[in-house]
Design a protein around this motif. Structure first.
Motif, PDB file in Angstrom:
ATOM      1  N   ALA A  17      47.638  37.333  74.594  1.00  0.00           N
ATOM      2  CA  ALA A  17      46.639  38.331  74.194  1.00  0.00           C
ATOM      3  C   ALA A  17      47.095  39.726  74.593  1.00  0.00           C
ATOM      4  O   ALA A  17      46.925  40.695  73.832  1.00  0.00           O
ATOM      5  CB  ALA A  17      45.289  38.001  74.826  1.00  0.00           C
ATOM      6  N   ARG A  77      49.621  40.912  72.129  1.00  0.00           N
ATOM      7  CA  ARG A  77      49.001  41.384  70.889  1.00  0.00           C
ATOM      8  C   ARG A  77      48.410  42.781  71.068  1.00  0.00           C
ATOM      9  O   ARG A  77      48.488  43.612  70.149  1.00  0.00           O
ATOM     10  CB  ARG A  77      47.915  40.398  70.430  1.00  0.00           C
ATOM     11  CG  ARG A  77      48.471  39.029  70.049  1.00  0.00           C
ATOM     12  CD  ARG A  77      47.510  38.259  69.156  1.00  0.00           C
ATOM     13  NE  ARG A  77      46.180  38.127  69.720  1.00  0.00           N
ATOM     14  CZ  ARG A  77      45.812  37.172  70.569  1.00  0.00           C
ATOM     15  NH1 ARG A  77      46.697  36.268  70.975  1.00  0.00           N
ATOM     16  NH2 ARG A  77      44.570  37.103  71.008  1.00  0.00           N
ATOM     17  N   ASP A  79      49.581  45.777  68.691  1.00  0.00           N
ATOM     18  CA  ASP A  79      48.627  46.433  67.800  1.00  0.00           C
ATOM     19  C   ASP A  79      48.382  47.884  68.182  1.00  0.00           C
ATOM     20  O   ASP A  79      48.150  48.730  67.318  1.00  0.00           O
ATOM     21  CB  ASP A  79      47.313  45.650  67.768  1.00  0.00           C
ATOM     22  CG  ASP A  79      47.464  44.297  67.102  1.00  0.00           C
ATOM     23  OD1 ASP A  79      48.236  44.206  66.140  1.00  0.00           O
ATOM     24  OD2 ASP A  79      46.816  43.331  67.546  1.00  0.00           O
ATOM     25  N   TYR A 127      43.305  48.839  61.328  1.00  0.00           N
ATOM     26  CA  TYR A 127      42.363  48.071  62.145  1.00  0.00           C
ATOM     27  C   TYR A 127      42.918  47.815  63.546  1.00  0.00           C
ATOM     28  O   TYR A 127      42.557  46.836  64.194  1.00  0.00           O
ATOM     29  CB  TYR A 127      42.040  46.740  61.457  1.00  0.00           C
ATOM     30  CG  TYR A 127      41.355  46.924  60.123  1.00  0.00           C
ATOM     31  CD1 TYR A 127      40.023  47.325  60.061  1.00  0.00           C
ATOM     32  CD2 TYR A 127      42.048  46.719  58.930  1.00  0.00           C
ATOM     33  CE1 TYR A 127      39.391  47.514  58.838  1.00  0.00           C
ATOM     34  CE2 TYR A 127      41.421  46.900  57.708  1.00  0.00           C
ATOM     35  CZ  TYR A 127      40.095  47.301  57.667  1.00  0.00           C
ATOM     36  OH  TYR A 127      39.476  47.483  56.458  1.00  0.00           O
ATOM     37  N   GLU A 143      40.296  47.513  66.377  1.00  0.00           N
ATOM     38  CA  GLU A 143      39.543  46.270  66.277  1.00  0.00           C
ATOM     39  C   GLU A 143      40.384  45.077  66.709  1.00  0.00           C
ATOM     40  O   GLU A 143      39.886  44.151  67.354  1.00  0.00           O
ATOM     41  CB  GLU A 143      39.034  46.077  64.847  1.00  0.00           C
ATOM     42  CG  GLU A 143      37.879  46.992  64.452  1.00  0.00           C
ATOM     43  CD  GLU A 143      38.292  48.436  64.226  1.00  0.00           C
ATOM     44  OE1 GLU A 143      39.512  48.695  64.072  1.00  0.00           O
ATOM     45  OE2 GLU A 143      37.403  49.298  64.202  1.00  0.00           O
ATOM     46  N   LEU A 144      41.685  45.086  66.357  1.00  0.00           N
ATOM     47  CA  LEU A 144      42.570  44.003  66.768  1.00  0.00           C
ATOM     48  C   LEU A 144      42.771  44.012  68.279  1.00  0.00           C
ATOM     49  O   LEU A 144      42.780  42.951  68.918  1.00  0.00           O
ATOM     50  CB  LEU A 144      43.915  44.122  66.043  1.00  0.00           C
ATOM     51  CG  LEU A 144      43.896  43.785  64.553  1.00  0.00           C
ATOM     52  CD1 LEU A 144      45.200  44.231  63.884  1.00  0.00           C
ATOM     53  CD2 LEU A 144      43.677  42.294  64.347  1.00  0.00           C
ATOM     54  N   CYS A 145      42.938  45.198  68.849  1.00  0.00           N
ATOM     55  CA  CYS A 145      43.034  45.298  70.309  1.00  0.00           C
ATOM     56  C   CYS A 145      41.759  44.799  70.963  1.00  0.00           C
ATOM     57  O   CYS A 145      41.788  44.083  71.979  1.00  0.00           O
ATOM     58  CB  CYS A 145      43.291  46.743  70.727  1.00  0.00           C
ATOM     59  SG  CYS A 145      44.962  47.345  70.383  1.00  0.00           S
ATOM     60  N   SER A 146      40.630  45.166  70.381  1.00  0.00           N
ATOM     61  CA  SER A 146      39.337  44.735  70.910  1.00  0.00           C
ATOM     62  C   SER A 146      39.206  43.222  70.878  1.00  0.00           C
ATOM     63  O   SER A 146      38.703  42.603  71.818  1.00  0.00           O
ATOM     64  CB  SER A 146      38.211  45.380  70.097  1.00  0.00           C
ATOM     65  OG  SER A 146      36.947  44.925  70.541  1.00  0.00           O
ATOM     66  N   SER A 147      39.676  42.607  69.797  1.00  0.00           N
ATOM     67  CA  SER A 147      39.593  41.158  69.668  1.00  0.00           C
ATOM     68  C   SER A 147      40.428  40.451  70.728  1.00  0.00           C
ATOM     69  O   SER A 147      39.979  39.482  71.355  1.00  0.00           O
ATOM     70  CB  SER A 147      40.062  40.748  68.265  1.00  0.00           C
ATOM     71  OG  SER A 147      40.051  39.343  68.122  1.00  0.00           O
ATOM     72  N   ALA A 148      41.660  40.931  70.941  1.00  0.00           N
ATOM     73  CA  ALA A 148      42.525  40.324  71.954  1.00  0.00           C
ATOM     74  C   ALA A 148      41.964  40.533  73.355  1.00  0.00           C
ATOM     75  O   ALA A 148      41.998  39.628  74.201  1.00  0.00           O
ATOM     76  CB  ALA A 148      43.935  40.907  71.854  1.00  0.00           C
ATOM     77  N   ARG A 188      38.818  40.939  74.103  1.00  0.00           N
ATOM     78  CA  ARG A 188      37.632  40.094  74.222  1.00  0.00           C
ATOM     79  C   ARG A 188      38.021  38.659  74.561  1.00  0.00           C
ATOM     80  O   ARG A 188      37.338  37.989  75.336  1.00  0.00           O
ATOM     81  CB  ARG A 188      36.832  40.131  72.917  1.00  0.00           C
ATOM     82  CG  ARG A 188      35.485  39.418  72.990  1.00  0.00           C
ATOM     83  CD  ARG A 188      34.682  39.663  71.723  1.00  0.00           C
ATOM     84  NE  ARG A 188      33.357  39.089  71.842  1.00  0.00           N
ATOM     85  CZ  ARG A 188      33.057  37.841  71.500  1.00  0.00           C
ATOM     86  NH1 ARG A 188      34.003  37.052  71.020  1.00  0.00           N
ATOM     87  NH2 ARG A 188      31.833  37.379  71.637  1.00  0.00           N
ATOM     88  N   GLU A 189      39.129  38.185  73.993  1.00  0.00           N
ATOM     89  CA  GLU A 189      39.597  36.836  74.326  1.00  0.00           C
ATOM     90  C   GLU A 189      39.898  36.729  75.819  1.00  0.00           C
ATOM     91  O   GLU A 189      39.528  35.746  76.478  1.00  0.00           O
ATOM     92  CB  GLU A 189      40.842  36.498  73.512  1.00  0.00           C
ATOM     93  CG  GLU A 189      41.398  35.111  73.835  1.00  0.00           C
ATOM     94  CD  GLU A 189      42.646  34.763  73.048  1.00  0.00           C
ATOM     95  OE1 GLU A 189      43.203  33.673  73.294  1.00  0.00           O
ATOM     96  OE2 GLU A 189      43.072  35.569  72.199  1.00  0.00           O
TER      97      GLU A 189
END
Length: 273
Positions: free
Chosen positions: A130, A133, A137, A144, A147-152, A154-155
């Motif tokens: 993560a 990523r 990103d 995006y 948003e991709l950084c936020s998703s990783a 958040r994981e």
């Protein structure tokens, strides 16, 4: 030393540009490395130690971090961190804005710095990936990217929250991951025990004392639960589903399905429709 910084902007209702900044890095530093911030910063800082030893001074105390330690520093906290004397410190890190992650995933206690040891290899790998990523990103600065950084991120925070809420023995946790990853394969307890560093008898006893079920029963339950989902939401036959989830013998699948659901697969499908 590698790091990246990305700014992503959008127009708000007040037509002011709101800058959303993610700063990430991958460092491997000798004991001359130190960062001092007596005023703190206005964002969160998350680090994950890949090797060596680092130290933190925050909240009036010193804390060391070793391989597998995940640290989270609150915004505004005065702090100092660096490589311990005589050591190197290999770590990844990310600064992220307060509004990037949901508040329920961030600590509410008064501790300015929290340190959580991740002793499960599967979870360590997920966290490391993560971070990679996030680095990628934030460097690419795509449409995006934020948003991709936020998703990783958040994981990572979800894995951290799960670790805190589900405090089970790391070897049992690793066994559960292995069962779910290799559900379709013919797993042997001897092989699992070797991977988690225990004898087969010790692992079997520990696993049942923690989960209340044997390893075999847990694997069969995983398979049958997945089979039930496939029966309910796909057109695959019971025989195909049996193979999909790892059963080599259809009669064994039928017996296990009745054990967990009280009916055979065909009856279960009719009731589900």
């Amino acid at each position: 030393m590698q790091f990246s910084r990305s700014n992503y902007s959008h127009n708000s209702n007040s037509e002011e540009a709101v800058v959303r900044t993610v700063i990430a890095g991958h460092f491997n530093e000798p004991d001359s490395y130190v960062t001092k911030r007596p005023q703190g910063r206005n964002d969160w800082l998350l680090t994950f130690t890949l090797g060596g030893e680092g130290y933190w001074l925050a909240g009036g105390k010193e804390q060391l971090c070793h391989t597998g330690d995940l640290t989270l520093l609150k915004p505004g906290a005065p702090h100092q961190y660096g490589t311990s004397k005589g050591q190197t410190w290999h770590f990844v890190w990310v600064h992220f804005p307060v509004k990037l992650a949901e508040s329920n995933l961030l600590p509410e206690d008064e501790e300015e710095l929290s340190v959580q040891h991740i002793d499960n290899e599967f979870t360590r790998e997920r966290i490391h990936n993560a971070f990679i990523r996030i680095l990628t990103d934030s460097r690419e600065r795509g449409e995006y990217g934020y948003e991709l950084c936020s998703s990783a991120l958040r994981e990572i925070l979800l894995l951290l929250a799960q670790k805190k809420n589900r405090a089970i023995d790391s070897r049992v946790e690793e066994t559960l991951h292995l069962l779910s990853q290799h559900m379709r394969e013919q797993l042997k307890i001897d092989d699992i025990a070797r991977k988690v560093g225990l004898s087969p008898s010790r692992l079997s006893h520990l696993f049942k004392s923690v989960t209340g079920q044997s390893i075999v029963d847990t694997l069969n339950q995983m398979r049958i639960q997945q089979a039930a989902l496939l029966l309910e939401h796909t057109d695959r036959s019971a025989s195909e589903v049996s193979h999909d989830v790892g059963f080599q013998n259809y009669n064994h699948f039928m017996n296990q399905f009745r054990k967990w659901y009280g009916v055979n697969p065909s009856t279960f499908r009719r009731k589900a429709l």
